[in-house]
Design an enzyme around this catalytic site. Structure first.
Site, short mmCIF file in Angstrom:
data_model
loop_
_atom_site.label_atom_id
_atom_site.label_comp_id
_atom_site.label_asym_id
_atom_site.label_seq_id
_atom_site.Cartn_x
_atom_site.Cartn_y
_atom_site.Cartn_z
N HIS A 130 35.17 40.84 39.73
CA HIS A 130 36.19 41.75 39.20
C HIS A 130 37.42 41.75 40.11
CE1 HIS A 130 37.62 45.65 37.42
NE2 HIS A 130 38.10 45.80 38.65
N GLU A 131 37.20 41.87 41.42
CA GLU A 131 38.32 41.91 42.36
C GLU A 131 39.03 40.57 42.45
OE1 GLU A 131 39.27 44.70 43.23
OE2 GLU A 131 37.47 45.83 42.72
N HIS A 169 41.41 40.38 39.65
CA HIS A 169 42.69 41.06 39.91
C HIS A 169 43.65 40.11 40.63
CE1 HIS A 169 42.19 45.07 38.44
NE2 HIS A 169 41.17 45.38 39.22
N GLU A 211 42.32 46.65 34.25
CA GLU A 211 40.90 46.81 34.57
C GLU A 211 40.02 46.11 33.54
OE1 GLU A 211 39.46 48.07 37.34
OE2 GLU A 211 41.55 48.12 38.01
#
Length: 295
Positions: free
Chosen positions: A145-146, A149, A225
């Site tokens: 997930h990070e 980003h 997100e």
């Protein structure tokens, strides 16, 4: 570079529309606004609007390390640290970005964040609470997930968006202040300087426009997100990403990160119906449903 060019072009277009709108309103209300003063105000708005945003972006890694007490893993000292670094390395290579710095910060709450001025000079940090309360599969999904980003350029995009909106608020609030000041004066134009109507009008307008700008920035934060969750699903596996979000649901003590770091964390999404407009993260149940519906 293309992202920066397009958003810079967008900012120029916004400023052009504002400049035209200002002249139209001035003509309609019969208010004398010198072009030179408007040009100076426009330049000042751009400098102030983008200056703070870009300084924050350039300092984001340093500020994150200091404010969160991040301990960088420069030389892994145990199997867990080695696994963290290698997982981040593998995911970074898969999405084609430079190897981020990897760190751990003290917090009993499960959380993680990514920040940095560009894709090849970023930082990924996880909390001790996340490592203690999540399985390796779930941690892998959070790391994905990070990394998502970073690969999506979310930090730069949000900074540019904030800069555009800051410029809009700064400039348009003062245009509104000048209009109000001109209306209050009526035909009395003996004093060419600004009056109390300008200061009160621009202050109130800046507050109201600032709320609208915040709503837009928070909308984008929630939107990114969902994209980062999808990236985590692609890098680690959809079921792992769903399991990680469900684990966050179970962690009743989860809190958003402080200050500007809140928008960069994995956790968040609590609030009332009205408060959702100002949330950095969508509710976890919506994020889980989005992943399930996409499978």
């Amino acid at each position: 570079m293309m992202r920066i060019f397009l958003l810079a072009l967008t900012n120029f277009a916004v400023m052009t529309v504002l400049f035209v709108t200002m002249n139209v309103l001035a003509a309609l209300f019969g208010i004398n606004m010198s072009r030179g003063s408007m040009t100076s105000m426009l330049v000042m708005a751009i400098v102030f609007g983008f200056g703070g945003s870009f300084i924050s972006l350039l300092m984001s890694k340093w500020m994150a390390k200091k404010s969160m007490g991040v301990q960088l893993i420069e030389q892994p000292s145990n199997n867990q640290e080695r696994w963290l670094v290698e997982t981040v390395r593998r995911q970074a290579e898969k999405v084609g970005i430079g190897m981020p710095e990897v760190g751990i910060f003290y917090s009993p709450d499960p959380n993680a964040f990514a920040t940095g001025a560009n894709k090849n000079n970023a930082l990924v940090a996880v909390s001790q609470g996340l490592l203690q309360n999540m399985t390796p599969d779930e941690v892998e999904a959070v790391l994905g997930h990070e990394i998502g980003h970073i690969a999506n350029g979310d930090m730069v995009t949000q900074t540019l968006l904030q800069g555009v909106l800051n410029t809009f608020v700064f400039f348009f609030a003062r245009v509104i202040g000048m209009l109000i000041d001109g209306l209050l004066r009526g035909n009395n134009q003996e004093n060419n300087g600004v009056g109390v109507g300008y200061f009160i009008g621009s202050m109130i307008a800046e507050i109201l426009l600032g709320f609208l700008a915040t709503i837009i920035v928070m909308w984008f934060s929630r939107y990114r997100e969902f994209r980062a969750d999808e990236a985590g699903a692609e890098l680690a596996g959809r079921q792992k990403m769903i399991a990680a979000l469900r684990r966050l649901q179970q962690a009743h003590g989860v809190h958003e990160l402080p200050g500007e770091m809140a928008a960069f964390g994995i956790a968040g999404g609590l609030g009332s119906s009205f408060g959702k407009l100002f949330m950095t993260h969508p509710p976890l149940e919506e994020r889980i449903a989005a992943l399930q519906n996409a499978s």
